[in-house]
Write a protein that holds these residues in place. Sequence first.
Motif, PDB file in Angstrom:
ATOM      1  N   CYS A  15      12.542   8.680 -13.402  1.00  0.00           N
ATOM      2  CA  CYS A  15      12.826   8.810 -11.967  1.00  0.00           C
ATOM      3  C   CYS A  15      12.447   7.556 -11.185  1.00  0.00           C
ATOM      4  CB  CYS A  15      12.085  10.005 -11.391  1.00  0.00           C
ATOM      5  SG  CYS A  15      12.633  11.610 -12.022  1.00  0.00           S
ATOM      6  N   ALA A  19       7.275  11.088  -6.344  1.00  0.00           N
ATOM      7  CA  ALA A  19       7.811  12.166  -5.509  1.00  0.00           C
ATOM      8  C   ALA A  19       9.041  12.795  -6.159  1.00  0.00           C
ATOM      9  CB  ALA A  19       8.152  11.632  -4.122  1.00  0.00           C
ATOM     10  N   GLN A  20       9.920  11.955  -6.684  1.00  0.00           N
ATOM     11  CA  GLN A  20      11.124  12.487  -7.314  1.00  0.00           C
ATOM     12  C   GLN A  20      10.774  13.255  -8.589  1.00  0.00           C
ATOM     13  OE1 GLN A  20      14.263   9.610  -7.726  1.00  0.00           O
ATOM     14  NE2 GLN A  20      15.517  10.935  -9.003  1.00  0.00           N
ATOM     15  N   ARG A  23       9.529  16.674  -7.625  1.00  0.00           N
ATOM     16  CA  ARG A  23      10.603  17.614  -7.287  1.00  0.00           C
ATOM     17  C   ARG A  23      11.262  18.159  -8.543  1.00  0.00           C
ATOM     18  NH1 ARG A  23      11.360  13.856  -3.016  1.00  0.00           N
ATOM     19  NH2 ARG A  23      12.885  12.672  -4.236  1.00  0.00           N
ATOM     20  N   ARG A  24      11.452  17.281  -9.523  1.00  0.00           N
ATOM     21  CA  ARG A  24      12.088  17.710 -10.775  1.00  0.00           C
ATOM     22  C   ARG A  24      11.214  18.689 -11.544  1.00  0.00           C
ATOM     23  NH1 ARG A  24      14.614  13.553 -15.289  1.00  0.00           N
ATOM     24  NH2 ARG A  24      14.807  15.052 -16.997  1.00  0.00           N
ATOM     25  N   GLY A  26       8.772  20.563 -10.140  1.00  0.00           N
ATOM     26  CA  GLY A  26       8.372  21.696  -9.322  1.00  0.00           C
ATOM     27  C   GLY A  26       6.885  21.744  -9.038  1.00  0.00           C
ATOM     28  N   THR A  28       3.407  19.202  -7.152  1.00  0.00           N
ATOM     29  CA  THR A  28       3.153  18.233  -6.090  1.00  0.00           C
ATOM     30  C   THR A  28       3.058  16.819  -6.666  1.00  0.00           C
ATOM     31  OG1 THR A  28       0.748  18.370  -6.272  1.00  0.00           O
ATOM     32  CG2 THR A  28       1.859  19.982  -4.840  1.00  0.00           C
TER      33      THR A  28
END
Length: 289
Positions: A15, A19-20, A23-24, A26, A28
């Motif tokens: 990534c 942060a990305q 998100r992937r 699930g 923090t």
Amino acid sequence: MDSRFLETFLIVVACGSLAQAARRLGITPAAVAQRVKALERDVGMELVARAGRRVHPTDAGLALVEHGQRIVRDVSNLRMQVSQGSPVGELQVGAVNTALTGLLPHALKQLRTSAPRLKLTLSPGTSPDLFAKVRSRDLDAAVLVHPPYALPKALAWQPIRREPLVLLAHRSMEGSDPLDLLRTQPFLRYDHLSWGGRLVDLYLRRSRIEPREWIELDALEAMAVMVDRGLGVALVPDWPQPWPACPNLVRLDLEPTAPRREVGLVWHRGTPRQKLLQLLLNVLGVIED
């Protein structure tokens, strides 16, 4: 070494961003950073370097990526082999665009019911590119057009659909002879270098037709839209719905002996993920003629 931390590190590298990756996964970004730090402590080396919000692997990190991917896959295979009840594991599957929209959604809905613990990664691409990735084991399998040559013995093939060529034309031409339209109308060519496009060449040569070519591309949905806008006619395989919303588009059938594009699943024989691939094959169904 915790395989979860290793997998998190690999996702961060892919990534390029905490942060990305969060998100992937699930979780923090702080949890992602903690996992990477724990892995760095475990190996005793710095694995990623940060530049603002972006991260990139260090030399040690790059070395770990090469071997870490194999380790994560081996752990996934082990879990699959010893799991009880619902199948568990991970599959990396490629698919051509028409299969991504027309074949896979319904099949994956069934697969989610029969194997809810299966993790699936989908990669779009052209048939030649996806085939190469299966051969190099970058993908476990791919839904693509059959190559215009015999498959290596190490690979298995299961046909899913055989799609006849049809002529796309503007609604104002409905009822016309498809061969006359091919001779007289501007022709949008299905890329002759693509495996499906070679069937178009075969049909045109066999029919002794030299169309009025002016656009060539390997994007079937885009070709349908162009025909709908009155830009010409096109020979394409009758791929599964959904098709683009084209109110002025008609499909004209050719003779029954016209070539058919065979779409199927290709994978390595003897793969440790054979059981998971069989689940995918089961929901993809049988040949449609």
